[in-house]
Scaffold this motif. Structure first.
Motif, PDB file in Angstrom:
ATOM      1  N   ALA A 121       0.832  -1.204   0.000  1.00  0.00           N
ATOM      2  CA  ALA A 121       0.000   0.000   0.000  1.00  0.00           C
ATOM      3  C   ALA A 121       0.865   1.253   0.000  1.00  0.00           C
ATOM      4  CB  ALA A 121      -0.917  -0.004   1.221  1.00  0.00           C
ATOM      5  N   GLY A 122       1.967   1.228   0.754  1.00  0.00           N
ATOM      6  CA  GLY A 122       2.864   2.377   0.765  1.00  0.00           C
ATOM      7  C   GLY A 122       3.492   2.633  -0.591  1.00  0.00           C
ATOM      8  N   ARG A 123       3.891   1.571  -1.262  1.00  0.00           N
ATOM      9  CA  ARG A 123       4.507   1.745  -2.589  1.00  0.00           C
ATOM     10  C   ARG A 123       3.487   2.200  -3.628  1.00  0.00           C
ATOM     11  NH1 ARG A 123       7.349  -2.987  -0.857  1.00  0.00           N
ATOM     12  NH2 ARG A 123       9.530  -2.486  -0.423  1.00  0.00           N
ATOM     13  N   ARG A 124       2.294   1.588  -3.585  1.00  0.00           N
ATOM     14  CA  ARG A 124       1.278   1.998  -4.560  1.00  0.00           C
ATOM     15  C   ARG A 124       0.798   3.417  -4.302  1.00  0.00           C
ATOM     16  NH1 ARG A 124      -0.736  -1.658  -8.003  1.00  0.00           N
ATOM     17  NH2 ARG A 124      -0.129  -3.839  -7.708  1.00  0.00           N
ATOM     18  N   GLY A 125       0.934   3.868  -3.059  1.00  0.00           N
ATOM     19  CA  GLY A 125       0.626   5.259  -2.743  1.00  0.00           C
ATOM     20  C   GLY A 125       1.795   6.185  -2.975  1.00  0.00           C
ATOM     21  N   HIS A 126       2.889   5.641  -3.549  1.00  0.00           N
ATOM     22  CA  HIS A 126       4.097   6.413  -3.889  1.00  0.00           C
ATOM     23  C   HIS A 126       4.714   7.085  -2.664  1.00  0.00           C
ATOM     24  CE1 HIS A 126       3.098   5.652  -8.073  1.00  0.00           C
ATOM     25  NE2 HIS A 126       1.907   6.211  -7.898  1.00  0.00           N
ATOM     26  N   LEU A 127       4.572   6.429  -1.497  1.00  0.00           N
ATOM     27  CA  LEU A 127       5.200   6.993  -0.309  1.00  0.00           C
ATOM     28  C   LEU A 127       6.704   6.766  -0.302  1.00  0.00           C
ATOM     29  CD1 LEU A 127       2.654   6.009   2.496  1.00  0.00           C
ATOM     30  CD2 LEU A 127       2.804   8.123   1.193  1.00  0.00           C
ATOM     31  N   ASP A 128       7.178   5.807  -1.115  1.00  0.00           N
ATOM     32  CA  ASP A 128       8.612   5.523  -1.138  1.00  0.00           C
ATOM     33  C   ASP A 128       9.362   6.448  -2.081  1.00  0.00           C
ATOM     34  OD1 ASP A 128       7.324   4.471  -3.327  1.00  0.00           O
ATOM     35  OD2 ASP A 128       8.595   2.690  -3.457  1.00  0.00           O
ATOM     36  N   ALA A 129       8.663   7.342  -2.754  1.00  0.00           N
ATOM     37  CA  ALA A 129       9.314   8.284  -3.666  1.00  0.00           C
ATOM     38  C   ALA A 129       8.876   9.690  -3.290  1.00  0.00           C
ATOM     39  CB  ALA A 129       8.942   7.987  -5.118  1.00  0.00           C
ATOM     40  N   GLU A 145      10.565   5.860   5.308  1.00  0.00           N
ATOM     41  CA  GLU A 145      10.140   5.596   6.680  1.00  0.00           C
ATOM     42  C   GLU A 145       8.629   5.389   6.750  1.00  0.00           C
ATOM     43  OE1 GLU A 145      10.397   7.530  11.179  1.00  0.00           O
ATOM     44  OE2 GLU A 145      11.435   8.486   9.492  1.00  0.00           O
ATOM     45  N   ASP A 146       7.878   6.111   5.922  1.00  0.00           N
ATOM     46  CA  ASP A 146       6.430   5.918   5.887  1.00  0.00           C
ATOM     47  C   ASP A 146       6.071   4.507   5.445  1.00  0.00           C
ATOM     48  OD1 ASP A 146       5.935   8.457   6.764  1.00  0.00           O
ATOM     49  OD2 ASP A 146       5.568   9.294   4.777  1.00  0.00           O
ATOM     50  N   VAL A 147       6.794   3.981   4.444  1.00  0.00           N
ATOM     51  CA  VAL A 147       6.540   2.625   3.975  1.00  0.00           C
ATOM     52  C   VAL A 147       6.844   1.622   5.084  1.00  0.00           C
ATOM     53  CG1 VAL A 147       7.242   0.856   2.330  1.00  0.00           C
ATOM     54  CG2 VAL A 147       6.923   3.199   1.550  1.00  0.00           C
TER      55      VAL A 147
END
Length: 425
Positions: A121-129, A145-147
Motif C-alpha cells: 500500500a505504501g509503494r502503490r501510494g508512492h510513499l517511497d518516492a 520511513e512511511d513505507v
C-alpha cells in the motif's frame, strides 16, 4: 483501505483454517473406523501437507516460518519488504501446513501477510518516492520511513486479526517489533488494527477466541502464588525458546536430506501423534478452549500432553513451512497453568482461584518467557479470553516470567530467529 484488506485476508485465512480443522476431524473419524490400517491415514495426511507447504515456501524468500522476525528486520532496515509472491505463499502454504495438523500458529502468516499488504500500500501510494528532485533528499527518507511504518503497523493489525485483539496488536508493534512508542506509529497502528478487526469480524464473527467460563477476581493474597507461577512459566519459556533454536540448528546439519523430505518426515511424526490423540497436534485452540471451559484432564494426561507438545512445536517449526509460534505457546501455557493448579490446589485454602484462572495466567506467562513482551502477553490473553478481572495476576506473572527468563540468560526467540535469518541470507 490497507487495514480493511488485512482484515479480509486474515479473516479469510482464519475461516479457511476453521474449515480445514473440521475436515481433518472428519478424516480422523473415518480413519478410526478402519482399524489399524486407518492409523496410516493421518500419518500420510500430515506428511504430504508438510512436504507441499515446504515446497511452496522454498520458492519465496522469507515465506517459511513465522515471518515476525522478518517484519522486525524490515523495521530495523536489516532486510527489505517483499510483497510480490509472499502473500499467496503464506496463505496457501500456511493453510496446508496448519490445516494438516502441524503444531503451528495462524498468527505468524497473518502478521506477515498484513505487513506485506502495508508495504504494498505504501509503494502503490508512492510513499517511497518523495517529491524532491535530488536523490536521497529529505522527502525520500521520509517516504521510505512511511513505507516501513505501514509495513509494521499493518503487521500489528495482522496479529489483532489473528486473535481478535486490537490492543494486543498495538502493544505488539510498540513493545516487540519496534521497542518504541511514537505518536505517528501508534495512530497508524490504531487505525489499522481497528479497521482490520472490524472487517475480519464480517467473516469470523465477534466471539471471543478462547472464552473463559467463569473467572472472578482472585483474592489479593493469591498474588504471590501467581508470582511463583510466573517464575516457573518463565523457566519453561526459556527452555522452549532454546529448544526452538537448537532444533533448527540440528536440522541445518542434515545437509544430505532434502528440505522437502525432511518436512515430510517431521509431518509423518506429527501425524502419528495425531493418530493417538488429535489434542497432541494442531495449533492448540481446541485444547486451550477445553482447559479454559472446565474440561477435565488427569495430571498424567496434562504431563503427557505438555511433554509431547513441548517437543512437537519446535519440530513442526523446523519443517520450514509457513506457520507461527504464538498459538502453540498459548496452548502450552494453558497446560502448564492447569498443571500448576492441579499440583498446588491441595495446599491452597478454600476460595482460591480455579484452574481456569491458572490456565489464563499460564498462557500469558509462558508467552512472555519465550517472546519477552510482558504487556503484549497480558493484554493479548485478556482480550482473547475476556478475563479482564485477572489483569493483576496476569501482569505480575508476566513480570516474573520476563525477569526469570532474563536471569537465565535466555534470548528472546524472535531476536534469535532474526539473527539466524540474517546470517543465512
Amino acid at each position: 483501505m490497507a487495514g480493511a484488506l488485512v482484515g479480509l485476508v486474515g479473516g479469510g485465512f482464519r475461516w479457511c483454517l476453521e474449515h480445514a480443522d473440521q475436515l481433518r476431524g472428519s478424516v480422523l473419524e473415518a480413519a478410526a473406523g478402519l482399524g489399524a490400517a486407518g492409523r496410516l491415514i493421518p500419518v500420510a495426511l500430515t506428511a504430504v501437507g508438510a512436504a507441499v507447504a515446504c515446497a511452496i515456501a522454498r520458492r519465496v524468500p522469507h515465506a517459511a516460518g513465522s515471518g515476525i522476525q522478518h517484519v522486525e528486520a524490515v523495521w530495523r532496515q536489516e532486510a527489505e519488504a517483499r510483497a510480490a509472491w509472499l502473500l499467496p505463499a503464506k496463505f496457501l502454504g500456511g493453510l496446508i501446513a496448519i490445516g494438516s495438523g502441524l503444531v503451528l500458529g495462524r498468527e505468524g502468516p497473518i502478521v506477515h501477510m498484513g505487513a506485506a499488504i502495508g508495504s504494498a500500500a505504501g509503494r502503490r501510494g508512492h510513499l517511497d518516492a518523495g517529491d524532491s528532485m535530488d536523490s536521497g533528499g529529505a522527502e525520500d527518507v521520509q517516504g521510505a520511513e512511511d513505507v516501513r511504518m505501514l509495513h509494521t503497523a499493518l503487521g500489528g493489525a495482522g496479529l489483532a486479526v489473528a486473535f481478535t485483539a486490537p490492543l494486543g496488536g498495538l502493544l505488539f508493534v510498540c513493545e516487540e517489533v519496534t521497542g518504541t512508542v511514537r505518536p505517528r506509529l501508534v495512530l497508524l497502528t490504531l487505525v489499522g488494527t481497528v479497521t482490520a478487526v472490524a472487517c475480519s469480524q464480517l467473516i469470523v464473527g465477534d466471539a471471543l477466541v478462547l472464552p473463559l467460563s467463569d473467572a472472578p477476581a482472585p483474592p489479593l493474597w493469591m498474588l504471590p502464588v501467581f508470582l511463583l507461577s510466573g517464575v516457573t512459566a518463565g523457566a519453561l519459556g526459556a527452555a522452549y525458546s532454546a529448544l526452538v533454536v537448537r532444533t533448527l540448528e540440528v536440522c541445518d546439519r542434515l545437509t544430505r536430506v532434502p528440505l522437502v523430505a525432511r518436512a515430510a518426515v517431521i509431518g509423518a511424526g506429527v501425524g502419528a501423534l495425531m493418530a493417538i490423540d488429535p489434542l497432541l497436534t494442531g495449533g492448540g485452540d481446541q485444547l486451550s478452549e477445553r482447559l479454559l471451559t472446565g474440561g477435565s484432564l488427569t495430571v498424567a494426561a496434562l504431563v503427557l500432553c505438555l511433554a509431547v507438545r513441548f517437543v512437537a512445536g519446535p519440530l513442526s517449526y523446523a519443517a520450514a513451512t509457513p506457520g507461527g509460534l504464538f498459538a502453540p505457546l498459548l496452548a502450552l501455557g494453558a497446560l502448564w497453568g492447569t498443571l500448576t493448579h492441579a499440583i498446588a490446589s491441595p495446599l491452597l485454602p478454600a476460595g482460591s482461584a480455579g484452574a481456569g484462572a491458572f490456565a489464563v495466567v499460564g498462557m500469558a506467562a509462558v508467552f512472555t518467557g519465550v517472546v519477552r513482551a510482558p504487556l503484549t502477553g497480558a493484554v493479548l490473553v485478556a482480550e482473547m479470553t475476556g478475563s479482564g478481572t485477572l489483569l493483576l495476576p496476569l501482569l505480575i506473572a508476566c513480570f516474573a516470567a520476563s525477569v526469570t527468563a532474563d536471569r537465565l540468560g535466555s534470548e528472546p526467540v524472535y531476536d534469535a530467529l532474526r539473527r539466524r535469518m540474517l546470517e543465512r541470507a
